[in-house]
Design a protein around this motif. Structure first.
Motif, PDB file in Angstrom:
ATOM      1  N   LEU A 103       6.014   4.256  -2.983  1.00  0.00           N
ATOM      2  CA  LEU A 103       7.349   4.818  -3.184  1.00  0.00           C
ATOM      3  C   LEU A 103       8.079   4.062  -4.296  1.00  0.00           C
ATOM      4  N   ASP A 104       8.039   2.740  -4.241  1.00  0.00           N
ATOM      5  CA  ASP A 104       8.725   1.917  -5.247  1.00  0.00           C
ATOM      6  C   ASP A 104       8.097   2.058  -6.630  1.00  0.00           C
ATOM      7  N   MET A 105       6.763   2.127  -6.672  1.00  0.00           N
ATOM      8  CA  MET A 105       6.056   2.206  -7.954  1.00  0.00           C
ATOM      9  C   MET A 105       6.050   3.624  -8.521  1.00  0.00           C
ATOM     10  N   LYS A 106       6.294   4.626  -7.656  1.00  0.00           N
ATOM     11  CA  LYS A 106       6.272   6.042  -8.046  1.00  0.00           C
ATOM     12  C   LYS A 106       4.957   6.430  -8.716  1.00  0.00           C
ATOM     13  N   THR A 107       3.871   5.898  -8.179  1.00  0.00           N
ATOM     14  CA  THR A 107       2.547   6.196  -8.715  1.00  0.00           C
ATOM     15  C   THR A 107       1.502   6.089  -7.614  1.00  0.00           C
ATOM     16  N   ALA A 108       0.335   6.646  -7.864  1.00  0.00           N
ATOM     17  CA  ALA A 108      -0.770   6.580  -6.896  1.00  0.00           C
ATOM     18  C   ALA A 108      -1.322   5.162  -6.820  1.00  0.00           C
ATOM     19  N   ILE A 109      -1.699   4.772  -5.608  1.00  0.00           N
ATOM     20  CA  ILE A 109      -2.277   3.450  -5.365  1.00  0.00           C
ATOM     21  C   ILE A 109      -3.585   3.637  -4.610  1.00  0.00           C
ATOM     22  N   VAL A 110      -4.623   2.960  -5.051  1.00  0.00           N
ATOM     23  CA  VAL A 110      -5.877   2.888  -4.306  1.00  0.00           C
ATOM     24  C   VAL A 110      -6.124   1.411  -4.072  1.00  0.00           C
ATOM     25  N   LYS A 111      -6.115   0.999  -2.801  1.00  0.00           N
ATOM     26  CA  LYS A 111      -6.274  -0.430  -2.513  1.00  0.00           C
ATOM     27  C   LYS A 111      -6.646  -0.659  -1.050  1.00  0.00           C
ATOM     28  N   ARG A 112      -7.114  -1.841  -0.779  1.00  0.00           N
ATOM     29  CA  ARG A 112      -7.333  -2.275   0.594  1.00  0.00           C
ATOM     30  C   ARG A 112      -5.961  -2.624   1.165  1.00  0.00           C
ATOM     31  N   LEU A 113      -5.734  -2.278   2.406  1.00  0.00           N
ATOM     32  CA  LEU A 113      -4.433  -2.546   3.025  1.00  0.00           C
ATOM     33  C   LEU A 113      -4.204  -4.040   3.198  1.00  0.00           C
ATOM     34  N   ASP A 114      -3.046  -4.506   2.750  1.00  0.00           N
ATOM     35  CA  ASP A 114      -2.662  -5.902   2.976  1.00  0.00           C
ATOM     36  C   ASP A 114      -2.377  -6.085   4.466  1.00  0.00           C
ATOM     37  N   LEU A 130      -9.832   0.002  10.343  1.00  0.00           N
ATOM     38  CA  LEU A 130      -9.343  -0.534   9.080  1.00  0.00           C
ATOM     39  C   LEU A 130     -10.183   0.069   7.958  1.00  0.00           C
ATOM     40  N   PRO A 131      -9.577   0.851   7.058  1.00  0.00           N
ATOM     41  CA  PRO A 131     -10.361   1.477   5.988  1.00  0.00           C
ATOM     42  C   PRO A 131     -10.751   0.473   4.912  1.00  0.00           C
ATOM     43  N   ALA A 132     -11.848   0.763   4.210  1.00  0.00           N
ATOM     44  CA  ALA A 132     -12.256  -0.069   3.076  1.00  0.00           C
ATOM     45  C   ALA A 132     -11.194  -0.009   1.987  1.00  0.00           C
ATOM     46  N   GLU A 133     -10.635   1.179   1.783  1.00  0.00           N
ATOM     47  CA  GLU A 133      -9.555   1.384   0.819  1.00  0.00           C
ATOM     48  C   GLU A 133      -8.657   2.490   1.355  1.00  0.00           C
ATOM     49  N   SER A 134      -7.433   2.486   0.870  1.00  0.00           N
ATOM     50  CA  SER A 134      -6.527   3.586   1.175  1.00  0.00           C
ATOM     51  C   SER A 134      -6.043   4.176  -0.141  1.00  0.00           C
TER      52      SER A 134
END
Length: 191
Positions: A103-114, A130-134
């Motif tokens: 929401l803050d970045m206003k862009t798509a993110i692909v990452k492992r959940l912190d 827990l997914p490998a990436e979201s």
């Protein structure tokens, strides 16, 4: 004229270019998106397109000071109706989460959940895998984030693949949502 090599001779056939599955689906879904739709129908189209790319997804809406679940596909929770659980999900807008980050970045993110409280809440509410990436992407309408798509490949554990066609579709979905808002405003002005 023998063996003149003229332009009328047929050579080897041009190789056929195979259209990618993602591009084919994008074209089909854009046709559906071009007709008059409600907000809930657009959410269903977003979920349907997402189901072609990942194992499960949730569409969240940004309402006041919370991010709340709207709809899902692929969520399986033993002994519960996943739709009901998703609609009960609420994440504070002022707390860190992968949703807030997109929401803050206003862009798509692909990452492992912190490993932070609200990401752990998402994992827990979606069955504990827990997914490998979201994959998280905001759907921006008139400069504001209206919806957020969250997706992953749990429980399989696969990484997120190519999301470019989905991101193109979401940009078009955002324009369709803007069209709905404009039509509502015009209708309100006539009344």
């Amino acid at each position: 004229m023998e063996g003149g090599g003229g332009f009328l001779e047929s050579g080897p056939a041009e190789p056929k270019v195979e259209e990618s599955k993602g591009l084919r689906i994008l074209k089909e879904m854009l046709v559906e998106l071009s007709r008059p739709l409600s907000v809930s129908e657009i959410i269903l189209l977003i979920l349907r397109f997402s189901s072609e790319i990942m194992n499960r997804a949730i569409v969240f809406a940004v309402k006041n000071d919370k991010i709340v679940g709207q709809g899902q596909f692929g969520i399986e929770i033993k002994g519960e109706v996943a739709d009901k659980r998703v609609r009960k999900m609420a994440i504070p807008l002022n707390e860190p989460s992968v949703l807030k980050e997109a929401l803050d970045m206003k862009t798509a993110i692909v990452k492992r959940l912190d490993p932070i409280q609200w990401n752990e809440y998402i994992v827990r509410e979606l069955g504990g895998y827990l997914p490998a990436e979201s994959f998280v992407v905001p759907v921006i309408v008139q400069g504001k984030t209206a919806l957020i798509l969250y997706g992953d490949n749990a429980p399989a554990g696969d990484k997120i693949g190519d999301t470019s066609t989905l991101e193109i579709f979401l940009a078009q979905a955002s324009m369709a949502l803007e069209r709905i808002l404009l039509e509502r405003r015009l209708s309100d002005q006539k009344n």
